[in-house]
Design an enzyme around this catalytic site. Structure first.
Site, short mmCIF file in Angstrom:
data_model
loop_
_atom_site.label_atom_id
_atom_site.label_comp_id
_atom_site.label_asym_id
_atom_site.label_seq_id
_atom_site.Cartn_x
_atom_site.Cartn_y
_atom_site.Cartn_z
N CYS A 2 0.84 -1.19 0.00
CA CYS A 2 0.00 0.00 0.00
C CYS A 2 0.87 1.24 0.00
O CYS A 2 1.89 1.30 0.70
CB CYS A 2 -0.95 0.08 1.19
SG CYS A 2 -2.17 -1.21 1.22
N ARG A 27 4.17 -0.58 -4.66
CA ARG A 27 3.87 -1.02 -3.30
C ARG A 27 2.55 -1.78 -3.22
O ARG A 27 2.26 -2.45 -2.23
CB ARG A 27 3.79 0.19 -2.36
CG ARG A 27 5.07 0.99 -2.29
CD ARG A 27 4.88 2.18 -1.39
NE ARG A 27 4.67 1.76 -0.02
CZ ARG A 27 5.62 1.53 0.85
NH1 ARG A 27 6.88 1.68 0.49
NH2 ARG A 27 5.35 1.15 2.07
N TRP A 74 -2.78 -2.80 -1.72
CA TRP A 74 -2.50 -4.24 -1.80
C TRP A 74 -3.37 -4.86 -0.73
O TRP A 74 -3.13 -4.67 0.46
CB TRP A 74 -1.02 -4.50 -1.53
CG TRP A 74 -0.59 -5.92 -1.76
CD1 TRP A 74 -0.10 -6.44 -2.92
CD2 TRP A 74 -0.56 -6.99 -0.80
NE1 TRP A 74 0.21 -7.77 -2.75
CE2 TRP A 74 -0.06 -8.13 -1.45
CE3 TRP A 74 -0.93 -7.10 0.55
CZ2 TRP A 74 0.09 -9.36 -0.82
CZ3 TRP A 74 -0.79 -8.32 1.19
CH2 TRP A 74 -0.28 -9.43 0.49
N ASN A 100 -1.87 2.76 5.37
CA ASN A 100 -0.96 1.67 4.99
C ASN A 100 -0.63 0.93 6.28
O ASN A 100 -0.18 1.55 7.24
CB ASN A 100 0.31 2.30 4.37
CG ASN A 100 1.42 1.29 4.16
OD1 ASN A 100 1.18 0.10 4.07
ND2 ASN A 100 2.65 1.79 4.09
N GLY A 101 -0.91 -0.38 6.32
CA GLY A 101 -0.64 -1.13 7.54
C GLY A 101 -1.83 -2.01 7.87
O GLY A 101 -2.70 -2.24 7.03
N GLU A 495 17.17 -18.79 -5.86
CA GLU A 495 16.83 -17.44 -6.34
C GLU A 495 16.34 -17.48 -7.79
O GLU A 495 15.39 -16.79 -8.15
CB GLU A 495 18.06 -16.53 -6.17
CG GLU A 495 17.90 -15.11 -6.67
CD GLU A 495 16.80 -14.31 -6.00
OE1 GLU A 495 16.20 -14.78 -5.03
OE2 GLU A 495 16.52 -13.20 -6.49
N LYS A 499 12.69 -16.13 -8.95
CA LYS A 499 12.51 -15.10 -9.99
C LYS A 499 11.51 -15.58 -11.03
O LYS A 499 10.62 -14.84 -11.43
CB LYS A 499 13.83 -14.76 -10.69
CG LYS A 499 14.83 -13.95 -9.91
CD LYS A 499 14.48 -12.50 -9.72
CE LYS A 499 13.65 -12.29 -8.50
NZ LYS A 499 14.24 -12.18 -7.22
N GLU A 502 7.91 -15.69 -9.57
CA GLU A 502 7.35 -14.37 -9.25
C GLU A 502 6.78 -13.66 -10.47
O GLU A 502 5.71 -13.07 -10.40
CB GLU A 502 8.44 -13.43 -8.72
CG GLU A 502 8.91 -13.68 -7.34
CD GLU A 502 9.90 -12.62 -6.89
OE1 GLU A 502 9.56 -11.88 -5.97
OE2 GLU A 502 11.01 -12.55 -7.46
N HIS A 518 16.71 -37.68 -4.74
CA HIS A 518 15.93 -38.14 -3.58
C HIS A 518 14.45 -37.78 -3.72
O HIS A 518 13.75 -37.66 -2.71
CB HIS A 518 16.51 -37.55 -2.30
CG HIS A 518 17.93 -37.97 -2.05
ND1 HIS A 518 18.28 -39.28 -1.82
CD2 HIS A 518 19.09 -37.27 -2.06
CE1 HIS A 518 19.60 -39.36 -1.66
NE2 HIS A 518 20.11 -38.16 -1.81
N LYS A 617 6.04 -5.02 -3.35
CA LYS A 617 7.48 -4.85 -3.20
C LYS A 617 7.89 -4.95 -1.73
O LYS A 617 8.89 -5.57 -1.40
CB LYS A 617 7.88 -3.51 -3.78
CG LYS A 617 9.36 -3.19 -3.69
CD LYS A 617 10.12 -3.94 -4.75
CE LYS A 617 11.61 -3.74 -4.65
NZ LYS A 617 12.33 -4.92 -5.12
#
Ligand code: G6P
Length: 622
Positions: A2, A27, A74, A100-101, A495, A499, A502, A518, A617
């Protein structure tokens, strides 16, 4: 997570809010809205989707509307629809809020307000805050021209009363229709910055929405608020103690947050890595004196050198950098090190003994799980340091000391240059601690000489972007991929998979290559891409064996290898070669083709690379 922006000044507020929201869009981007005061009442306009959707429904900006608030969301509480989008009005229609929060006790407060006859229209926690402010404002029972007995106006008083009842985190911007020239901001847990320009103020979640207007800013701390009018601003604690705050210089420029000719921020940030890492090492790594100077932790070096155990705590990409850091510290400094997801660390009763140092790693410096882990570590008596990109962020402030990445603002939701910045800082830290403990100065110097060459080597890998795009294109129809590496390249495999997931929404798993047999080997079917990192190093022969195991079962191998390896081509369907560097520094090179592979795959699939679905983000919820 947000973004909020508010403007009070002499210019029409609407274009400034819209521009600010676009800068904050990374955000959160499921819905957005703005609110203005309009002849004694409040006008709210909201829309589902991107800021461009909001822009399409907005009226022409009015020259005399010089005060307004905006929000890009968000979703946490309530689905992303217009009703749940911010700004939120209170039940009286006099108070309007962007937030925001998370208000953690919103259910209790909502029930209580309902019992007092207050009605709700949305499913959000924010509406509870708006209604609570409205409730207290109603209690004052006075009009705009009356002042509360302690010299405050009742709008400000009502905000303080309400906020003191809230549990959780917030950055608020609030307007009241009875006070047409007052903007109030308040902060706890979520960031809030006041940009102070010439006769204008911009209140925002982060500096990217401010820097176009001014580079002078006040960074509010937790439990602080600011009351802004055309005559100036006043900072206070939520409990009404006036405080004075210093103006600080915003550290980055507009240029750094613009696309600068690139199609996406992510691509720009991938290509910025050589210059970002040069800046990260500048003034810290001195080849002439063969020295590393990490100013932020210089006063703590003795304590760090004597640390009995390091714990890295982080989330997402920063966690993967932490894993590389674990390998580096254990190998070079011989100090036992663990890397823990911040969310797990906090809740699993971690063992912190004398001599334990916790290092939090975070690009944004805002991630709530990481902040909570820091608090837990502090409570248990650990020394806590930070490796953070965002200067002045909550994590930077919550730690005892730390090292900034100095890689510049990262806007693309998928982290790229922050990862290589984190690994570069961790390499410098490990070499420095190693040198003070067991590492010979010759070996340390050799690593320093190699580290300084990394940016040039990254540049040469970036030149292969088109080749990597063709590999992405050849495999784009595949919905399941594996990423496999060993040793220092195991975290890079994680990573690379992250990527791809995402931004291209392709299912991918990262694994230590030897673990494949395994279980995951059962997944290998005709044409399934397996990305191997098979660079020169002690485990090279073993990983070639793993590659063959995949080929024998019909998998397609995409291999990242070292230049000059004349054998590896026989084992690869697609080959990407990178310059030689010691194994400990390889993650800084091997990750680059994987970033490009994910980027091109996402573009080929037609996805919004910078704003992947469901992500944000900075994640300021647990
Ligand atoms: C989010 C982002 C990731 C990032 C993670 C940790 O999930 O989408 O890219 O790695 O948060 O963020 P931090 O700012 O703490 O590094």
């Amino acid at each position: 997570m947000c973004g909020i922006v508010a403007y009070l000044g002499k210019k029409p507020a609407q274009p400034i809010l819209v521009e600010g929201l676009k800068r904050l869009e990374y955000r959160g981007y499921d819905s957005s809205g703005v609110a203005f005061l309009d002849n004694g009442s409040i006008r709210v306009q909201k829309s589902v989707g991107r800021i461009s959707a909001l822009e399409a429904i907005l009226n022409e900006p009015e020259p005399d509307q010089t005060l307004g608030i905006g929000h890009t969301r968000w979703a946490t509480h309530g689905e992303p629809n217009t009703t749940n989008a911010h700004p939120h009005l209170d039940y009286s229609g006099k108070i309007v809020v962007v937030h925001n929060g998370i208000v953690e006790n919103y259910t209790t407060l909502k029930k209580w307000l309902e019992s007092e006859g207050v009605s709700f229209v949305s499913d959000t926690d924010t509406e509870v805050a708006a209604n609570l402010i409205g409730y207290f404002y109603g209690k004052t029972g006075v009009g705009a021209d009356q002042k509360a007995s302690n010299g405050q106006h009742e709008f400000e008083w009502a905000v303080q009363q309400a906020i003191q009842e809230l549990q959780g985190t917030y950055g608020f911007a609030i307007l009241c229709s009875d006070f047409p020239d007052v903007l109030i901001g308040a902060k706890k847990g979520s960031p809030l910055i006041l940009g102070v320009g010439n006769d204008e103020y911009i209140l925002a979640s982060d500096a990217s929405a401010i820097v176009e207007h001014t580079t002078q800013a006040i960074y509010l701390a937790d439990n602080e608020m600011v009351i802004i009018t055309p005559d100036g601003f006043q900072t206070k604690t939520i409990s009404n103690v006036t405080i004075s705050k210093d103006l600080e210089q915003i550290e980055f420029s507009l240029e750094q947050i613009e696309l600068g000719g690139f199609e996406h921020h992510m691509l720009k940030e991938i290509f910025e890595q050589p210059s970002a890492l040069r800046t990260c090492m500048q003034g810290r790594l001195n080849l002439q004196d063969k020295k590393i100077v990490l100013g932020g932790i210089a006063a703590h070096l003795r304590e760090l050198t004597r640390t009995q155990k390091f714990i890295f705590t982080a989330c997402g990409t920063a966690f993967h950098a932490g894993l590389v850091g674990e390998y580096l510290l254990e190998l070079l400094a011989r100090i036992p090190t663990e890397t823990e997801y911040a969310s797990e660390f906090r809740y699993r009763n971690p063992i912190i003994e004398d001599g334990t140092t916790v290092i939090a790693i975070s690009q944004s410096g805002e991630t709530l799980d990481t902040l909570a882990a820091i608090e837990e570590a502090k409570e248990r008596g650990a020394a806590v340091f930070g490796i953070v990109n965002s200067v002045g962020s909550a994590i930077a402030r919550a730690t005892d000391a730390g090292i900034y990445l100095h890689v510049g603002p990262e806007i693309g939701v998928a982290s790229t240059k922050a990862f290589t910045g984190q690994v570069t800082v961790l390499a410098m830290l490990a070499i420095e601690l190693g040198r003070r403990r067991h590492l010979s100065s010759d070996t340390a110097n050799e690593y320093l000489e190699e580290l300084i060459k990394i940016p040039d080597k990254i540049e040469s890998i970036l030149g292969m972007s088109d080749h990597i795009k063709s590999i992405a294109a050849a495999n784009i129809e595949q919905d399941n991929w594996l990423f496999l590496g060993r040793g220092f390249n195991y975290p890079v495999a994680l990573e690379g998979a992250l990527k791809l997931k995402e931004i291209s929404y392709i299912h991918a798993e990262g694994l230590p290559a030897a673990e494949m047999k395994h279980g995951p080997i059962a997944l290998i079917a005709d044409g399934m891409p397996a990305v191997f990192i098979a660079t020169a190093g002690p485990q090279y022969a073993k990983i070639v064996g793993n590659i063959e195991e995949v080929r024998a079962r019909g998998g397609r191998t995409i291999v990242v290898a070292t230049e000059g390896d004349t054998e590896i081509g026989k084992h690869a369907d697609d080959l990407i070669t990178i310059p030689h560097t010691p194994e400990i520094l390889q993650p800084l090179l091997t990750v680059i083709p994987l970033q490009l592979l994910a980027y091109h795959a996402a573009v080929l699939r037609g996805n919004d690379v910078d704003k992947p679905r469901n992500l944000a983000k900075s994640v300021t919820v647990e």
